[in-house]
Design a protein around this motif. Structure first.
Motif, PDB file in Angstrom:
ATOM      1  N   PRO A  55       0.845  -1.205   0.000  1.00 24.40           N
ATOM      2  CA  PRO A  55       0.000   0.000   0.000  1.00 24.40           C
ATOM      3  C   PRO A  55       0.882   1.258   0.000  1.00 24.40           C
ATOM      4  CG  PRO A  55       0.056  -0.999   2.185  1.00 24.40           C
ATOM      5  CD  PRO A  55       0.794  -1.914   1.250  1.00 24.40           C
ATOM      6  N   GLU A  56       0.335   2.320  -0.522  1.00 25.02           N
ATOM      7  CA  GLU A  56       1.067   3.590  -0.558  1.00 25.02           C
ATOM      8  C   GLU A  56       1.260   4.084   0.865  1.00 25.02           C
ATOM      9  OE1 GLU A  56      -0.319   6.678  -3.104  1.00 25.02           O
ATOM     10  OE2 GLU A  56      -1.023   5.232  -4.589  1.00 25.02           O
ATOM     11  N   PRO A  57       2.430   4.679   1.125  1.00 23.69           N
ATOM     12  CA  PRO A  57       2.622   5.231   2.471  1.00 23.69           C
ATOM     13  C   PRO A  57       1.623   6.360   2.701  1.00 23.69           C
ATOM     14  CG  PRO A  57       4.468   5.827   1.031  1.00 23.69           C
ATOM     15  CD  PRO A  57       3.566   4.904   0.259  1.00 23.69           C
ATOM     16  N   PRO A  58       1.211   6.527   3.962  1.00 25.36           N
ATOM     17  CA  PRO A  58       0.225   7.589   4.220  1.00 25.36           C
ATOM     18  C   PRO A  58       0.816   8.947   3.848  1.00 25.36           C
ATOM     19  CG  PRO A  58       1.068   6.670   6.276  1.00 25.36           C
ATOM     20  CD  PRO A  58       1.634   5.861   5.160  1.00 25.36           C
ATOM     21  N   LYS A  59      -0.026   9.781   3.309  1.00 26.82           N
ATOM     22  CA  LYS A  59       0.413  11.115   2.916  1.00 26.82           C
ATOM     23  C   LYS A  59       0.674  11.944   4.165  1.00 26.82           C
ATOM     24  CE  LYS A  59      -1.906  11.261  -1.507  1.00 26.82           C
ATOM     25  NZ  LYS A  59      -2.863  11.954  -2.345  1.00 26.82           N
ATOM     26  N   LYS A  60       1.770  12.722   4.117  1.00 29.90           N
ATOM     27  CA  LYS A  60       2.090  13.597   5.247  1.00 29.90           C
ATOM     28  C   LYS A  60       1.097  14.738   5.271  1.00 29.90           C
ATOM     29  CE  LYS A  60       7.013  12.699   5.409  1.00 29.90           C
ATOM     30  NZ  LYS A  60       8.338  13.283   5.303  1.00 29.90           N
ATOM     31  N   LYS A  61       0.638  14.988   6.475  1.00 30.02           N
ATOM     32  CA  LYS A  61      -0.284  16.111   6.628  1.00 30.02           C
ATOM     33  C   LYS A  61       0.553  17.366   6.768  1.00 30.02           C
ATOM     34  CE  LYS A  61      -3.889  13.399   8.746  1.00 30.02           C
ATOM     35  NZ  LYS A  61      -4.716  13.190   9.907  1.00 30.02           N
ATOM     36  N   ARG A  62       0.456  18.197   5.815  1.00 32.46           N
ATOM     37  CA  ARG A  62       1.239  19.428   5.831  1.00 32.46           C
ATOM     38  C   ARG A  62       0.506  20.487   6.627  1.00 32.46           C
ATOM     39  NH1 ARG A  62       4.678  20.106   0.557  1.00 32.46           N
ATOM     40  NH2 ARG A  62       5.112  17.934   0.198  1.00 32.46           N
ATOM     41  N   GLY A  63       1.308  21.371   7.240  1.00 32.38           N
ATOM     42  CA  GLY A  63       0.716  22.502   7.941  1.00 32.38           C
ATOM     43  C   GLY A  63       0.693  22.325   9.445  1.00 32.38           C
ATOM     44  N   ARG A  64       0.750  21.110   9.954  1.00 30.94           N
ATOM     45  CA  ARG A  64       0.702  20.925  11.409  1.00 30.94           C
ATOM     46  C   ARG A  64       1.965  21.460  12.069  1.00 30.94           C
ATOM     47  NH1 ARG A  64      -3.475  17.428  14.113  1.00 30.94           N
ATOM     48  NH2 ARG A  64      -4.953  17.276  12.433  1.00 30.94           N
ATOM     49  N   GLY A  65       3.124  21.159  11.517  1.00 30.59           N
ATOM     50  CA  GLY A  65       4.375  21.673  12.073  1.00 30.59           C
ATOM     51  C   GLY A  65       4.424  23.184  11.985  1.00 30.59           C
ATOM     52  N   CYS A  66       3.981  23.696  10.876  1.00 32.04           N
ATOM     53  CA  CYS A  66       3.946  25.151  10.680  1.00 32.04           C
ATOM     54  C   CYS A  66       2.958  25.792  11.653  1.00 32.04           C
ATOM     55  CB  CYS A  66       3.562  25.439   9.239  1.00 32.04           C
ATOM     56  SG  CYS A  66       3.705  27.173   8.781  1.00 32.04           S
ATOM     57  N   LEU A  67       1.854  25.123  11.879  1.00 35.22           N
ATOM     58  CA  LEU A  67       0.844  25.631  12.815  1.00 35.22           C
ATOM     59  C   LEU A  67       1.427  25.726  14.215  1.00 35.22           C
ATOM     60  CD1 LEU A  67      -2.100  26.425  13.439  1.00 35.22           C
ATOM     61  CD2 LEU A  67      -2.543  23.997  13.830  1.00 35.22           C
ATOM     62  N   TRP A  68       2.181  24.694  14.646  1.00 37.65           N
ATOM     63  CA  TRP A  68       2.781  24.721  15.979  1.00 37.65           C
ATOM     64  C   TRP A  68       3.826  25.822  16.087  1.00 37.65           C
ATOM     65  CZ3 TRP A  68       0.269  22.954  19.761  1.00 37.65           C
ATOM     66  CH2 TRP A  68      -0.547  21.843  19.629  1.00 37.65           C
ATOM     67  N   MET A  69       4.563  26.059  15.012  1.00 36.21           N
ATOM     68  CA  MET A  69       5.557  27.140  15.030  1.00 36.21           C
ATOM     69  C   MET A  69       4.869  28.502  15.170  1.00 36.21           C
ATOM     70  SD  MET A  69       8.372  25.833  12.235  1.00 36.21           S
ATOM     71  CE  MET A  69       9.098  27.432  12.131  1.00 36.21           C
ATOM     72  N   ILE A  70       3.790  28.681  14.455  1.00 35.16           N
ATOM     73  CA  ILE A  70       3.057  29.947  14.526  1.00 35.16           C
ATOM     74  C   ILE A  70       2.470  30.140  15.920  1.00 35.16           C
ATOM     75  CG2 ILE A  70       1.004  31.166  13.693  1.00 35.16           C
ATOM     76  CD1 ILE A  70       1.628  29.956  10.908  1.00 35.16           C
ATOM     77  N   LEU A  71       1.871  29.073  16.476  1.00 33.01           N
ATOM     78  CA  LEU A  71       1.304  29.172  17.826  1.00 33.01           C
ATOM     79  C   LEU A  71       2.393  29.438  18.866  1.00 33.01           C
ATOM     80  CD1 LEU A  71      -1.393  26.351  17.788  1.00 33.01           C
ATOM     81  CD2 LEU A  71      -1.769  28.823  17.800  1.00 33.01           C
ATOM     82  N   GLY A  72       3.545  28.815  18.723  1.00 36.59           N
ATOM     83  CA  GLY A  72       4.663  29.039  19.641  1.00 36.59           C
ATOM     84  C   GLY A  72       5.164  30.477  19.567  1.00 36.59           C
TER      85      GLY A  72
END
Length: 163
Positions: free
Chosen positions: A25-42
Protein backbone atom coordinates in the motif's frame (compact mmCIF):
# COMPACT_ATOMS: atom_id res chain seq x y z
CA UNK A 1 -1.75 -33.16 -14.09
CA UNK A 2 0.72 -34.45 -11.54
CA UNK A 3 0.13 -35.77 -8.10
CA UNK A 4 1.69 -32.83 -6.33
CA UNK A 5 -0.53 -30.29 -8.03
CA UNK A 6 -3.83 -29.46 -6.52
CA UNK A 7 -6.92 -30.14 -8.53
CA UNK A 8 -7.49 -27.49 -11.19
CA UNK A 9 -3.99 -26.04 -11.04
CA UNK A 10 -1.97 -25.86 -14.14
CA UNK A 11 1.74 -25.50 -14.63
CA UNK A 12 2.86 -22.70 -16.85
CA UNK A 13 4.55 -23.61 -20.02
CA UNK A 14 7.98 -22.41 -18.93
CA UNK A 15 7.90 -24.86 -16.06
CA UNK A 16 8.03 -22.28 -13.28
CA UNK A 17 5.28 -21.40 -10.90
CA UNK A 18 3.83 -17.95 -11.49
CA UNK A 19 5.33 -15.16 -9.41
CA UNK A 20 3.07 -12.58 -7.97
CA UNK A 21 4.20 -9.23 -6.73
CA UNK A 22 3.21 -8.57 -3.21
CA UNK A 23 0.81 -5.65 -2.84
CA UNK A 24 2.39 -2.71 -1.09
CA UNK A 25 0.00 0.00 0.00
CA UNK A 26 1.07 3.59 -0.56
CA UNK A 27 2.62 5.23 2.47
CA UNK A 28 0.23 7.59 4.22
CA UNK A 29 0.41 11.12 2.92
CA UNK A 30 2.09 13.60 5.25
CA UNK A 31 -0.28 16.11 6.63
CA UNK A 32 1.24 19.43 5.83
CA UNK A 33 0.72 22.50 7.94
CA UNK A 34 0.70 20.92 11.41
CA UNK A 35 4.37 21.67 12.07
CA UNK A 36 3.95 25.15 10.68
CA UNK A 37 0.84 25.63 12.81
CA UNK A 38 2.78 24.72 15.98
CA UNK A 39 5.56 27.14 15.03
CA UNK A 40 3.06 29.95 14.53
CA UNK A 41 1.30 29.17 17.83
CA UNK A 42 4.66 29.04 19.64
CA UNK A 43 5.76 32.39 18.17
CA UNK A 44 2.41 33.93 19.07
CA UNK A 45 2.71 32.65 22.64
CA UNK A 46 6.23 34.09 22.87
CA UNK A 47 5.02 37.51 21.67
CA UNK A 48 2.18 37.48 24.21
CA UNK A 49 4.60 36.58 27.03
CA UNK A 50 6.98 39.38 26.02
CA UNK A 51 4.13 41.91 25.94
CA UNK A 52 2.77 40.79 29.32
CA UNK A 53 6.25 40.86 30.88
CA UNK A 54 6.96 44.33 29.50
CA UNK A 55 3.64 45.64 30.76
CA UNK A 56 4.38 44.23 34.23
CA UNK A 57 7.78 45.95 34.30
CA UNK A 58 6.34 49.26 33.10
CA UNK A 59 3.45 48.98 35.55
CA UNK A 60 5.87 48.36 38.42
CA UNK A 61 8.04 51.31 37.42
CA UNK A 62 5.00 53.57 37.03
CA UNK A 63 3.77 52.59 40.49
CA UNK A 64 7.18 53.37 41.99
CA UNK A 65 7.26 56.80 40.33
CA UNK A 66 3.70 57.47 41.50
CA UNK A 67 4.63 56.43 45.04
CA UNK A 68 7.73 58.68 44.91
CA UNK A 69 5.63 61.61 43.65
CA UNK A 70 3.36 61.35 46.69
CA UNK A 71 5.90 60.40 49.35
CA UNK A 72 6.46 62.81 52.22
CA UNK A 73 10.06 63.76 53.07
CA UNK A 74 11.93 65.90 55.55
CA UNK A 75 14.70 67.92 53.87
CA UNK A 76 17.21 69.82 56.01
CA UNK A 77 19.69 72.32 54.58
CA UNK A 78 22.71 73.20 56.73
CA UNK A 79 25.43 75.81 56.27
CA UNK A 80 28.48 76.14 58.51
CA UNK A 81 31.55 78.33 58.26
CA UNK A 82 32.52 81.90 59.12
CA UNK A 83 30.08 84.34 60.65
CA UNK A 84 27.63 85.14 57.82
CA UNK A 85 26.66 83.91 54.34
CA UNK A 86 24.22 84.63 51.55
CA UNK A 87 22.08 81.50 51.14
CA UNK A 88 19.75 80.47 48.31
CA UNK A 89 17.78 77.21 48.48
CA UNK A 90 14.81 75.46 46.89
CA UNK A 91 11.83 75.81 49.16
CA UNK A 92 9.69 72.99 47.68
CA UNK A 93 9.75 70.21 45.09
CA UNK A 94 8.46 72.62 42.41
CA UNK A 95 11.88 74.36 42.30
CA UNK A 96 10.64 77.51 44.02
CA UNK A 97 13.56 79.35 45.60
CA UNK A 98 14.09 81.32 48.76
CA UNK A 99 17.01 83.50 49.77
CA UNK A 100 18.48 84.71 53.03
CA UNK A 101 21.16 87.40 52.83
CA UNK A 102 23.81 87.79 55.52
CA UNK A 103 22.42 84.79 57.41
CA UNK A 104 24.19 84.15 60.69
CA UNK A 105 26.13 80.84 60.70
CA UNK A 106 25.69 78.05 61.59
CA UNK A 107 22.36 78.07 59.74
CA UNK A 108 19.80 75.33 59.05
CA UNK A 109 16.35 75.06 57.54
CA UNK A 110 14.07 72.01 57.60
CA UNK A 111 11.31 71.64 55.02
CA UNK A 112 8.58 69.02 54.92
CA UNK A 113 7.89 68.30 51.26
CA UNK A 114 5.78 65.92 49.21
CA UNK A 115 7.26 64.36 46.10
CA UNK A 116 10.70 63.56 44.78
CA UNK A 117 13.54 65.40 46.48
CA UNK A 118 16.00 65.16 43.58
CA UNK A 119 16.93 68.65 42.54
CA UNK A 120 16.38 70.21 45.95
CA UNK A 121 19.50 72.32 46.39
CA UNK A 122 21.29 74.99 48.37
CA UNK A 123 24.06 77.48 47.59
CA UNK A 124 25.92 79.43 50.27
CA UNK A 125 28.40 82.21 49.56
CA UNK A 126 31.01 83.63 51.90
CA UNK A 127 30.66 87.36 52.34
CA UNK A 128 32.72 89.75 50.26
CA UNK A 129 33.66 91.73 53.37
CA UNK A 130 36.94 89.94 53.95
CA UNK A 131 35.50 86.58 55.04
CA UNK A 132 38.02 84.10 53.70
CA UNK A 133 37.30 80.99 55.78
CA UNK A 134 35.65 77.78 54.74
CA UNK A 135 31.95 77.52 54.00
CA UNK A 136 30.20 74.13 53.98
CA UNK A 137 26.71 73.18 52.84
CA UNK A 138 24.88 69.92 53.50
CA UNK A 139 21.59 68.38 52.33
CA UNK A 140 19.92 65.86 54.65
CA UNK A 141 16.90 63.88 53.39
CA UNK A 142 14.86 61.91 55.93
CA UNK A 143 17.73 62.03 58.43
CA UNK A 144 20.41 60.84 55.98
CA UNK A 145 23.14 63.17 54.70
CA UNK A 146 22.98 62.93 50.89
CA UNK A 147 25.37 65.71 49.82
CA UNK A 148 28.09 67.84 51.43
CA UNK A 149 30.39 70.38 49.80
CA UNK A 150 33.01 72.79 51.12
CA UNK A 151 34.61 75.83 49.54
CA UNK A 152 36.98 78.46 50.93
CA UNK A 153 38.06 82.01 50.28
CA UNK A 154 36.47 85.41 50.00
CA UNK A 155 33.21 85.14 48.03
CA UNK A 156 33.54 81.32 47.83
CA UNK A 157 30.38 79.40 47.00
CA UNK A 158 29.48 75.96 48.28
CA UNK A 159 26.61 74.22 46.45
CA UNK A 160 24.78 71.00 47.28
CA UNK A 161 21.93 69.22 45.51
CA UNK A 162 19.96 66.18 46.56
CA UNK A 163 20.50 63.29 44.13
Amino acid sequence: MTESQPHGASVPQNGYAPQYQQYQPEPPKKKRGRGCLWMILGALLLVVLIIVGTMALIGGAAKKVDDDMHAKHSVTFKVTGGSKADITYTSDTNASTAQENAAKLPWSKTLNVEGMTSGMNISAQNGMDGASGKITCEVIVDGKSVKTNTSSGQGAIASCAAP
